[in-house]
Design a protein around this motif. Structure first.
Motif, PDB file in Angstrom:
ATOM      1  N   ALA B  29       0.757  -1.286  -0.060  1.00 20.39           N
ATOM      2  CA  ALA B  29       0.063  -0.108  -0.006  1.00 20.39           C
ATOM      3  C   ALA B  29       0.804   1.267  -0.072  1.00 20.39           C
ATOM      4  N   SER B  30       2.081   1.171  -0.179  1.00 21.21           N
ATOM      5  CA  SER B  30       2.981   2.271   0.030  1.00 21.21           C
ATOM      6  C   SER B  30       2.736   3.293  -1.210  1.00 21.21           C
ATOM      7  N   GLN B  31       2.869   4.441  -1.017  1.00 22.93           N
ATOM      8  CA  GLN B  31       2.414   5.356  -1.785  1.00 22.93           C
ATOM      9  C   GLN B  31       3.556   6.348  -2.496  1.00 22.93           C
ATOM     10  N   SER B  32       4.168   6.422  -1.745  1.00 29.23           N
ATOM     11  CA  SER B  32       5.373   7.706  -2.182  1.00 29.23           C
ATOM     12  C   SER B  32       6.826   7.043  -1.824  1.00 29.23           C
ATOM     13  N   LEU B  46      16.764  15.613   1.122  1.00 23.59           N
ATOM     14  CA  LEU B  46      15.997  14.929   0.159  1.00 23.59           C
ATOM     15  C   LEU B  46      16.935  15.252  -1.321  1.00 23.59           C
ATOM     16  N   LEU B  47      17.140  14.068  -1.915  1.00 30.63           N
ATOM     17  CA  LEU B  47      17.950  13.830  -3.135  1.00 30.63           C
ATOM     18  C   LEU B  47      16.801  13.959  -4.306  1.00 30.63           C
ATOM     19  N   MET B  48      15.758  12.954  -4.139  1.00 28.47           N
ATOM     20  CA  MET B  48      15.053  12.577  -5.290  1.00 28.47           C
ATOM     21  C   MET B  48      13.578  11.967  -4.861  1.00 28.47           C
ATOM     22  N   SER B  49      12.505  12.574  -5.288  1.00 27.00           N
ATOM     23  CA  SER B  49      11.177  11.858  -5.091  1.00 27.00           C
ATOM     24  C   SER B  49      11.079  10.960  -6.149  1.00 27.00           C
ATOM     25  N   VAL B  50      10.427   9.683  -6.199  1.00 25.79           N
ATOM     26  CA  VAL B  50      10.595   8.858  -7.045  1.00 25.79           C
ATOM     27  C   VAL B  50       9.201   8.587  -7.741  1.00 25.79           C
ATOM     28  N   GLN B  63      14.405   4.844 -10.136  1.00 27.37           N
ATOM     29  CA  GLN B  63      13.094   4.014 -10.758  1.00 27.37           C
ATOM     30  C   GLN B  63      12.352   3.047  -9.676  1.00 27.37           C
ATOM     31  N   LEU B  64      11.055   3.128  -9.759  1.00 24.13           N
ATOM     32  CA  LEU B  64      10.090   2.468  -8.994  1.00 24.13           C
ATOM     33  C   LEU B  64       9.594   1.080  -9.757  1.00 24.13           C
ATOM     34  N   ASN B  65       9.628   0.005  -8.978  1.00 20.15           N
ATOM     35  CA  ASN B  65       9.080  -1.377  -9.393  1.00 20.15           C
ATOM     36  C   ASN B  65       7.953  -1.708  -8.307  1.00 20.15           C
ATOM     37  N   ARG B  66       6.813  -1.377  -8.753  1.00 17.74           N
ATOM     38  CA  ARG B  66       5.741  -1.653  -7.811  1.00 17.74           C
ATOM     39  C   ARG B  66       5.332  -3.218  -7.783  1.00 17.74           C
ATOM     40  N   ALA B  67       5.469  -4.008  -9.047  1.00 21.77           N
ATOM     41  CA  ALA B  67       5.189  -5.170  -8.848  1.00 21.77           C
ATOM     42  C   ALA B  67       6.161  -6.158  -7.870  1.00 21.77           C
ATOM     43  N   SER B  68       7.424  -5.746  -7.920  1.00 28.04           N
ATOM     44  CA  SER B  68       8.450  -6.302  -7.240  1.00 28.04           C
ATOM     45  C   SER B  68       8.767  -5.530  -5.843  1.00 28.04           C
ATOM     46  N   GLN B  69       8.046  -4.505  -5.762  1.00 36.75           N
ATOM     47  CA  GLN B  69       8.198  -3.684  -4.435  1.00 36.75           C
ATOM     48  C   GLN B  69       9.478  -3.418  -4.043  1.00 36.75           C
TER      49      GLN B  69
END
Lengths: 114, 109
Positions: B29-32, B46-50, B63-69
């Motif tokens: 359920a993580s959002q940010s 803060l370096l980067m928001s993803v 990069q964000l990979n929601r499927a693999s969290q």
């Protein structure tokens, strides 16, 4: 620069004494947080505030209390300091930017309890 | 299980190298998602928001990979000044933030 200051920046105190740390912000942020940072644990939330006189506990709140009587000030009190509370304490605010609630930190207070 | 896990390193890389850090999170359920940089005895910055599509800022790519969290941070053309600890941070929304313990990077001349 989120306009956050912390005082004192360093403190050495004895076991059993009360200690109050102050966080001050100048930009009218609603949310304020107190964290402690210890090796191997990362930052852990102690308490946070979502408005004047509105506070709630975090992950490691035992032995700590907080108060927020003005928007700009968030105080953290160790009622009776213990050696396990030797740590670096960071205050933070959060701010909505570009659709995210982003956190910004004060410079920290290094507390040693002897 | 920790909310956020990172390889603590240390990563020791020569100047000019490319280095990548990964971070895994446990709550779907993580959002940010964020990367912070912390220099020794200083506050996290803060370096980067993803963003969900991934984003780039100069030599830094997140990069964000929601499927693999997991989220990643890639640093290209490493500079000596990149030496620091990099913290992975995940938010569930509602102003709840969870921090990894950090990955230490040393860039060697």
């Amino acid at each position: 620069d989120a306009g956050i200051t912390q005082s004192p920046r360093h403190k050495v105190t004895e076991t059993g004494t009360p200690v109050t740390l102050r966080c001050h912000q100048t930009e009218n942020h609603r949310y304020m947080y107190w964290y402690r940072q210890d090796p191997g644990h990362g930052l852990r939330l102690i308490h946070y505030s979502y408005g004047v006189k509105d506070t709630d506990k975090g992950e490691v709140s035992d032995g700590y209390s907080v108060s927020r009587s003005k928007t700009e000030d968030f105080l953290l009190t160790l009622e009776s300091a213990t050696s396990s509370q030797t740590s670096v304490y960071f205050c933070a605010i959060s701010e909505s930017r570009r659709g995210f609630d982003e956190q910004y930190f004060g410079p920290g207070t290094r507390l040693t309890v002897t | 299980r920790k909310e956020v896990e990172q390889d603590p390193g240390p990563f020791n890389v020569p100047e000019g190298a490319t280095v990548a850090f990964n971070c895994t999170y446990s709550n779907s359920a993580s959002q940010s998602f964020f990367w912070y940089r912390q220099d020794c005895r200083k506050e996290p910055k803060l370096l980067m928001s993803v963003y969900s599509s991934g984003n780039e800022d100069g030599r830094f790519t997140a990069q964000l990979n929601r499927a693999s969290q997991y989220i990643s941070l890639l640093i290209r053309d490493s500079k000596l000044s990149d030496s620091a600890t990099y913290l992975c941070v995940v938010s569930l929304g509602g102003n709840q933030f969870y921090f990894g313990t950090g990955t230490s990077l040393t860039v060697i001349p």
